[in-house]
Scaffold this active site. Structure first.
Site, PDB file in Angstrom:
ATOM      1  N   VAL A   9       0.871  -1.167   0.000  1.00  0.00           N
ATOM      2  CA  VAL A   9       0.000   0.000   0.000  1.00  0.00           C
ATOM      3  C   VAL A   9       0.909   1.219   0.000  1.00  0.00           C
ATOM      4  CG1 VAL A   9      -2.008  -1.058   1.093  1.00  0.00           C
ATOM      5  CG2 VAL A   9      -0.216  -0.072   2.523  1.00  0.00           C
ATOM      6  N   SER A  10       0.365   2.359  -0.424  1.00  0.00           N
ATOM      7  CA  SER A  10       1.192   3.548  -0.615  1.00  0.00           C
ATOM      8  C   SER A  10       1.417   4.360   0.641  1.00  0.00           C
ATOM      9  CB  SER A  10       0.575   4.442  -1.686  1.00  0.00           C
ATOM     10  OG  SER A  10       0.550   3.763  -2.915  1.00  0.00           O
ATOM     11  N   THR A  11       0.457   4.370   1.560  1.00  0.00           N
ATOM     12  CA  THR A  11       0.589   5.235   2.733  1.00  0.00           C
ATOM     13  C   THR A  11       0.395   4.445   4.018  1.00  0.00           C
ATOM     14  OG1 THR A  11      -1.759   5.820   2.712  1.00  0.00           O
ATOM     15  CG2 THR A  11      -0.267   7.252   1.471  1.00  0.00           C
TER      16      THR A  11
END
Length: 193
Positions: A9-11
């Site tokens: 996931v990015s964050t």
């Protein structure tokens, strides 16, 4: 032959659970995961570990193609690296594998479509922000880090590296916030300097 799952996931506030659950259900005995942007391969330590670990006949499994990366060229390079190790890549949604020639074509097209869709989303987002600014209702994005908390930790004598580690962010983010608060990383306030 091993099925090795990779989740990303990015964050920090996004959740990996659904990806991990899906990879387990697909029979992945080994799963590596990380919370890092897919814009480039820099800092993606877990992905590098997976690629390094791949042996002939192994299969790298991801839930969606964009978990490997956001750029078509980068994704194709990753697939090429896996193939150099005589390993396969399988994407679960939609189900595509590099085990067959058709899989390569489909993955290339999917990567190009995903990259194009991201560009369209960014364009629509920019248009919406511009419209909101004209209407006077744009407030900007919500800060992901509590600037006051960072300033407090810093005034208590914690350095940027310790703050970044405690909050799970990069030192550069801490430096930027301290600079915006008028503090230098060495602890002195700009007003005092």
């Amino acid at each position: 032959m091993a099925r090795i799952g990779y989740a990303r996931v990015s964050t920090l506030d996004q959740d990996l659970d659904s990806q991990l659950e899906r990879l387990r259900a697909e029979g992945c005995a080994i799963i590596r995961s990380e919370k890092v942007s897919g814009a480039s391969r820099d800092g993606r330590v877990e992905l590098a570990t997976v690629i390094e670990f791949l042996r002939p006949g192994d299969e790298l499994v991801v839930t969606r193609l964009d978990r490997l990366g956001r750029d078509t060229r980068d994704v194709l390079n990753l697939i090429h690296e896996c193939e150099q190790r005589s390993a396969f890549v399988t994407v679960l949604d939609p189900h595509v594998s590099t085990r067959g020639e058709m899989g390569h074509i489909v993955l290339t097209v999917l990567g190009m479509v995903a990259q194009m869709e991201r560009r369209f989303i960014k364009e629509r987002q920019r248009e919406g922000i511009d419209r909101a600014k004209v209407e006077g209702v744009y407030r900007g994005g919500q800060p992901r880090l509590d600037r006051g908390h960072i300033a407090t930790l810093h005034s208590e004598g914690h350095g940027p590296a310790a703050i970044a580690k405690a909050l799970g962010c990069s030192r550069m983010q801490v430096y930027r916030i301290l600079q915006a608060c008028g503090r230098s990383a060495d602890g002195a306030s700009r007003a005092q300097a």
